[in-house]
Design a protein around this motif. Structure first.
Motif, PDB file in Angstrom:
ATOM      1  N   ARG A 469       3.345  -2.263  -0.271  1.00  0.00           N
ATOM      2  CA  ARG A 469       3.956  -2.610   0.532  1.00  0.00           C
ATOM      3  C   ARG A 469       4.793  -3.703  -0.820  1.00  0.00           C
ATOM      4  O   ARG A 469       4.624  -4.737   0.186  1.00  0.00           O
ATOM      5  CB  ARG A 469       3.862  -2.958   2.073  1.00  0.00           C
ATOM      6  CG  ARG A 469       4.550  -1.981   2.962  1.00  0.00           C
ATOM      7  CD  ARG A 469       3.985  -2.859   3.840  1.00  0.00           C
ATOM      8  NE  ARG A 469       3.959  -1.388   4.790  1.00  0.00           N
ATOM      9  CZ  ARG A 469       3.840  -1.564   6.802  1.00  0.00           C
ATOM     10  NH1 ARG A 469       2.944  -2.317   6.667  1.00  0.00           N
ATOM     11  NH2 ARG A 469       3.972  -0.500   7.158  1.00  0.00           N
ATOM     12  N   ASP A 476       6.647   6.156  -0.121  1.00  0.00           N
ATOM     13  CA  ASP A 476       6.114   7.002   1.594  1.00  0.00           C
ATOM     14  C   ASP A 476       4.301   6.007   1.756  1.00  0.00           C
ATOM     15  O   ASP A 476       3.970   5.131   1.031  1.00  0.00           O
ATOM     16  CB  ASP A 476       5.474   8.440   1.028  1.00  0.00           C
ATOM     17  CG  ASP A 476       4.727   8.689  -0.056  1.00  0.00           C
ATOM     18  OD1 ASP A 476       4.221   8.378  -0.104  1.00  0.00           O
ATOM     19  OD2 ASP A 476       5.627   9.580   0.073  1.00  0.00           O
ATOM     20  N   ARG A 477       3.916   6.405   2.887  1.00  0.00           N
ATOM     21  CA  ARG A 477       2.802   5.947   3.609  1.00  0.00           C
ATOM     22  C   ARG A 477       1.480   6.378   2.500  1.00  0.00           C
ATOM     23  O   ARG A 477       0.530   6.217   3.455  1.00  0.00           O
ATOM     24  CB  ARG A 477       3.050   5.200   4.330  1.00  0.00           C
ATOM     25  CG  ARG A 477       4.079   4.669   5.395  1.00  0.00           C
ATOM     26  CD  ARG A 477       3.694   3.076   4.539  1.00  0.00           C
ATOM     27  NE  ARG A 477       2.532   2.462   5.246  1.00  0.00           N
ATOM     28  CZ  ARG A 477       1.504   1.256   4.202  1.00  0.00           C
ATOM     29  NH1 ARG A 477       2.378   0.539   3.563  1.00  0.00           N
ATOM     30  NH2 ARG A 477       1.053   0.785   5.654  1.00  0.00           N
ATOM     31  N   ARG A 546       5.565   8.614   6.573  1.00  0.00           N
ATOM     32  CA  ARG A 546       6.793   7.969   6.880  1.00  0.00           C
ATOM     33  C   ARG A 546       7.705   7.360   5.501  1.00  0.00           C
ATOM     34  O   ARG A 546       6.049   6.940   4.305  1.00  0.00           O
ATOM     35  CB  ARG A 546       6.060   6.196   7.111  1.00  0.00           C
ATOM     36  CG  ARG A 546       6.895   5.928   8.416  1.00  0.00           C
ATOM     37  CD  ARG A 546       6.380   5.034   8.985  1.00  0.00           C
ATOM     38  NE  ARG A 546       6.451   5.330  10.513  1.00  0.00           N
ATOM     39  CZ  ARG A 546       6.988   6.262  11.269  1.00  0.00           C
ATOM     40  NH1 ARG A 546       8.786   5.325  11.101  1.00  0.00           N
ATOM     41  NH2 ARG A 546       7.122   6.951  12.042  1.00  0.00           N
ATOM     42  N   GLU A 548       9.391   4.104   3.371  1.00  0.00           N
ATOM     43  CA  GLU A 548       9.796   2.193   3.755  1.00  0.00           C
ATOM     44  C   GLU A 548      10.427   1.710   2.485  1.00  0.00           C
ATOM     45  O   GLU A 548      10.272   2.109   1.671  1.00  0.00           O
ATOM     46  CB  GLU A 548       8.226   1.458   4.220  1.00  0.00           C
ATOM     47  CG  GLU A 548       8.059   2.116   5.782  1.00  0.00           C
ATOM     48  CD  GLU A 548       6.714   0.796   5.591  1.00  0.00           C
ATOM     49  OE1 GLU A 548       5.758   1.169   7.460  1.00  0.00           O
ATOM     50  OE2 GLU A 548       5.970   0.150   5.252  1.00  0.00           O
ATOM     51  N   LYS A 587      12.264  -4.155  10.418  1.00  0.00           N
ATOM     52  CA  LYS A 587      11.268  -4.621  10.609  1.00  0.00           C
ATOM     53  C   LYS A 587       9.703  -5.924  10.113  1.00  0.00           C
ATOM     54  O   LYS A 587      10.041  -5.715   9.001  1.00  0.00           O
ATOM     55  CB  LYS A 587       9.764  -3.049  10.657  1.00  0.00           C
ATOM     56  CG  LYS A 587       8.778  -2.777  10.603  1.00  0.00           C
ATOM     57  CD  LYS A 587       8.107  -1.039  10.627  1.00  0.00           C
ATOM     58  CE  LYS A 587       6.488  -1.310  11.393  1.00  0.00           C
ATOM     59  NZ  LYS A 587       6.273  -0.327  10.849  1.00  0.00           N
ATOM     60  N   LEU A 621      10.553  -5.093   6.073  1.00  0.00           N
ATOM     61  CA  LEU A 621      11.185  -3.529   6.089  1.00  0.00           C
ATOM     62  C   LEU A 621      12.438  -3.277   6.171  1.00  0.00           C
ATOM     63  O   LEU A 621      12.372  -3.499   7.763  1.00  0.00           O
ATOM     64  CB  LEU A 621       9.130  -2.675   6.359  1.00  0.00           C
ATOM     65  CG  LEU A 621       8.045  -3.217   6.396  1.00  0.00           C
ATOM     66  CD1 LEU A 621       7.508  -2.646   6.878  1.00  0.00           C
ATOM     67  CD2 LEU A 621       7.471  -3.428   4.545  1.00  0.00           C
ATOM     68  N   ASP A 623      12.353   0.614   7.539  1.00  0.00           N
ATOM     69  CA  ASP A 623      11.733   1.956   7.995  1.00  0.00           C
ATOM     70  C   ASP A 623      12.948   3.135   8.307  1.00  0.00           C
ATOM     71  O   ASP A 623      13.734   3.558   8.366  1.00  0.00           O
ATOM     72  CB  ASP A 623      11.424   2.079   9.496  1.00  0.00           C
ATOM     73  CG  ASP A 623      10.181   3.048   9.727  1.00  0.00           C
ATOM     74  OD1 ASP A 623      10.501   3.529   9.357  1.00  0.00           O
ATOM     75  OD2 ASP A 623       9.385   2.537  11.060  1.00  0.00           O
ATOM     76  N   HIS A 624      12.722   4.057   7.623  1.00  0.00           N
ATOM     77  CA  HIS A 624      13.069   5.005   7.510  1.00  0.00           C
ATOM     78  C   HIS A 624      12.738   6.131   7.618  1.00  0.00           C
ATOM     79  O   HIS A 624      13.648   7.577   8.111  1.00  0.00           O
ATOM     80  CB  HIS A 624      13.177   5.384   5.580  1.00  0.00           C
ATOM     81  CG  HIS A 624      14.050   4.508   4.785  1.00  0.00           C
ATOM     82  ND1 HIS A 624      15.285   4.101   4.902  1.00  0.00           N
ATOM     83  CD2 HIS A 624      13.580   3.908   3.786  1.00  0.00           C
ATOM     84  CE1 HIS A 624      15.572   3.238   4.460  1.00  0.00           C
ATOM     85  NE2 HIS A 624      14.517   2.496   3.435  1.00  0.00           N
TER      86      HIS A 624
END
Length: 762
Positions: A469, A476-477, A546, A548, A587, A621, A623-624
């Motif tokens: 981050r 992506d995570r 996910r 972001e 977020k 953040l 969040d997409h």
């Protein structure tokens, strides 16, 4: 004082005595004087020529470090080692390089006026025996490197060894000094070639560092050919490169290792070496011609990246992961080099540099210069600070685009903002020698906000920040493995760069092609006088993870500061505001994070310690969601803004487009746009169109408009810009700009992403 090595006579060898006997020959006397004068200038640069009571604390620190080296010296021929913690049996550990670094520390204590061991004969004899030991067990011309780091053999040890011999020259036996320097004939004979890899031609910082070692060996052994060889290598370094690759580029970029921006690391090594070589050889038979070119390099390549004496991390590469090499260390070395150059700088440079450096030193009280610099440099800094004729200069302002290294810097009077991008030309992140293990996203559009908090980036941020981050990035995570040695990722896209207008406005843009992921995005930043507007479009992924976009991830040290928020904005006390411009709800994550420097740097000679450090973070953040398809974001970063202004900022700027064709904004007579391909944007005054990829800025003031255009994709030969107003005539303009009815045509082929400007009557 403990001297673990026995006392030995320091008589000159027979060859040296013979040399002295011949010294009455005029040519040889002049030659020796030139060698000695240059060497003594070098010692003055390292240790200072006289003791200053005002520098007593620093002198004591130098003495303390040197005494610690001496006190712990425990020679062991069986192991072998000079210090118990540095065994010399395996060169792959780098301990032999550390051992020579310790010898340099000891020599600096011996040569620095005011220390208790200053010019102490017993200390000199102890050092001589230690150098004998190292020659026998660690570094001589017949050794096998056994797969260890070439840098230690060809640069690290030669630099430490020649510094040691120069600092203690008057206390060392000359015959043995020549013996200790003999390995350099094999390992560092020529600044321009790499012994361990014969096909490699040295460039940039490596060549500069080798030139220093070769020059010093020449001065120490009275070999004019070596000094000339070093001089010639430096002269070549002062030329800007005409193509891609290592060295300084015309736009101010500095590249090392072919594809990595390194102004703040290797570039500082280069500047430090060249500045000192110029000073050392000035007035000698080997004075460096065209040395004035380095002054332009300082202005073009270094000044934009120094913020109150801190070197911006966006150009420090893998050095960000080194616990002992933080932004203030690189900044201090840059300041020291400029102070050295100031002694003979042309007045047109000196009258700007003096106030500028005084401003840096005055404002940065978080990490005072005197706690970092050697005594000789402290004396120069103090003289500058105490000179009433030199004002305290303000912070540098302007917008700087470096297309040859995918970096953009936007500087305002109270803050600065930098963007680190990557492309098929510039690598996303370098990992080498087990350093920068988690720097995955540092070149994927990471943004760096600099404010009055001068400790934000250097207060243990890199081992504690969430590496997934980083501010400015869209990620992506997925969990990732540490970067491997030599791993190189050049995103398969040409799109990265920017454009600047009048030094106060800018645009940056990059097409994100994520590594090891299907994630794609088009990212743009619009750099205004009081804000940065960030737009993202076409955010698409299909990996089941996910995605972001990180608006901010702020290191707030040992607490969570006051925070105010609305539905689509957040204000962070002491930093400023963040406004979501598309009414998206941000977020917010506030957390304490703990890490160790060892987690991100396990290098043999740079590796961090295992102490756990904790810092507080405020993360904002967008969040997409999982597997977004053509998602977008739009936010404003408002450094120093109040919460009241943050809450209403959305009304001050108009987003004209944010899609796969174009991203554009309008505010107070300014139009700023990125055209990813041919397209049209509607504005309040009419259509703005481009028939090819480009980034542009137009600032209208009545019947006059200033236009700036570049091609970050480097694919357009020419682009036709249709403005919302009829173009009556073309005023002052760059080559390749011409009027075409109500439009303007700009030739961009061969510009390498650089900006072209024009003044228009509309």
């Amino acid at each position: 004082m403990i001297h673990p090595l026995s006392r030995r006579s320091a008589l000159l060898g027979a060859a040296a005595v013979t040399g002295l006997a011949l010294g009455d020959r005029p040519a040889e006397a002049v030659g020796r004087a030139a060698f000695d004068a240059a060497r003594e200038r070098w010692v003055d640069l390292l240790a200072g020529g006289t003791y200053h009571a005002a520098h007593a604390d620093k002198t004591r620190a130098v003495e303390g470090s040197a005494h610690a080296v001496l006190r712990k010296l425990r020679p062991d021929h069986d192991r072998p080692s000079l210090w118990p913690d540095l065994p010399l049996d395996d060169p792959r550990t780098g301990d032999f390089n550390r051992a020579y670094n310790r010898m340099r520390t000891l020599a600096l204590g011996w040569a620095t006026p005011g220390t208790a061991m200053h010019r102490d004969e017993q200390v000199a004899e102890t050092a001589a025996r230690a150098l004998d030991f190292l020659y026998e067990h660690a570094y001589h011309e017949k050794l096998d490197p056994r797969g260890s780091n070439w840098y230690w053999w060809e640069i690290g040890v030669p630099r430490s060894l020649t510094d040691t011999c120069a600092l203690m020259y008057d206390g060392l036996p000359q015959d043995r000094l020549r013996r200790w320097l003999r390995p350099l004939r094999r390992w560092c004979p020529d600044p321009e070639r790499r012994v361990s890899h014969p096909g490699v031609v040295e460039t940039g910082a490596n060549r500069a560092s080798k030139a220093m070692a070769v020059a010093m060996r020449g001065l120490l052994t009275h070999d004019a050919r070596l000094v000339k060889r070093a001089k010639d290598a430096v002269s070549d370094l002062l030329r800007t490169t005409r193509g891609p690759g290592d060295g300084f580029h015309r736009d101010g970029s500095f590249i090392q290792h072919d594809v990595y921006p390194y102004t703040g690391s290797y570039g500082v090594d280069y500047l430090e070496s060249v500045a000192k070589l110029i000073a050392m050889l000035a007035g000698s038979p080997w004075a460096i011609p065209d040395s004035g070119k380095v002054h332009d390099i300082v202005d073009r390549s270094f000044v934009p990246f120094v913020f109150d004496g801190l070197m911006m991390d966006c150009v420090r590469g893998r050095a960000i992961s080194r616990q002992g090499h933080r932004d203030y260390h690189a900044g201090q070395r840059t300041v020291e080099a400029i102070l050295t150059l100031l002694e003979a700088a042309p007045e047109r440079h000196a009258r700007r540099w003096r106030p500028m450096v005084k401003g840096w030193l005055t404002r940065n009280q978080a990490v005072p210069y005197e706690t970092l610099a050697p005594p000789a440099s402290i004396a120069k800094a103090r003289a500058l600070l105490e000179d009433p004729s030199v004002p305290v200069g303000p912070r540098t302002t302007g917008t700087y685009v470096f297309p040859d290294m995918d970096r953009v810097v936007h500087r305002r009077p109270t803050w600065a903002f930098a963007i680190a991008m990557s492309s098929e030309r510039i690598g996303a992140a370098e990992a080498m020698n087990r350093e920068n293990l988690r720097g995955w996203y540092t070149g994927d559009g990471m943004t760096y906000l600099y404010t009055d908090d001068l400790t934000h980036w250097n207060d243990d941020l890199w081992p504690t920040i969430d590496p997934y981050r980083l501010p400015g990035t869209t990620v992506d995570r997925r969990r990732r493995a540490d970067l491997r040695h030599g791993e190189r990722r050049l995103p398969p896209t040409p799109w990265a760069g920017g454009v600047a207008l009048d030094g106060g406005y800018g645009v940056a843009a990059m097409r994100l092609v994520a590594g090891g992921s299907s994630l794609r995005a088009k990212k743009a930043w619009f750099l205004l006088d009081d804000a940065v507007i960030a737009l993202g479009a076409g955010i698409t992924a299909s990996d089941g993870r996910r995605v972001e976009t990180v608006v901010e991830n702020r290191n707030t040290h040992d607490c969570h500061p006051a925070l105010t928020r609305g539905d689509d904005w957040i204000h962070l006390s002491g930093v400023g505001g963040y406004a979501l411009l598309d009414r998206t709800a941000p977020k917010l994550v506030r957390e304490k994070r703990t890490g160790r420097w060892r987690d991100i740097d396990k290098g043999a000679t740079t590796g961090g310690d295992t102490t756990r450090v904790t810092r507080h973070y405020t993360t904002i953040l967008v969040d997409h969601g999982i597997d977004p398809r053509k998602a977008r974001y739009a936010y404003a970063v408002l450094p120093g803004a109040s919460f009241a202004r943050t809450s209403t900022y959305r009304e001050e700027v108009e987003i004209l487009a944010n899609n796969g064709t174009a991203q554009a904004i309008s505010r107070d007579g300014l139009l700023a746009a990125v055209f990813w391909r041919a397209g049209t944007v509607k504005t309040p005054d009419g259509p703005l169109a481009a028939d090819g990829p480009c980034a542009l800025l137009v600032h209208r003031d009545g019947g006059r408009a200033r236009l700036a255009v570049s091609d970050p994709s480097r694919t357009a030969g020419e682009v036709r810009i249709t403005l919302p107003w009829a173009v009556k005539s073309l005023g002052e303009h760059d080559r390749g700009v011409r009027r075409a009815k109500r439009a303007v045509k700009i030739e961009l082929d061969g510009t390498r992403g650089r900006t072209r400007t024009a003044v228009l009557r509309v």
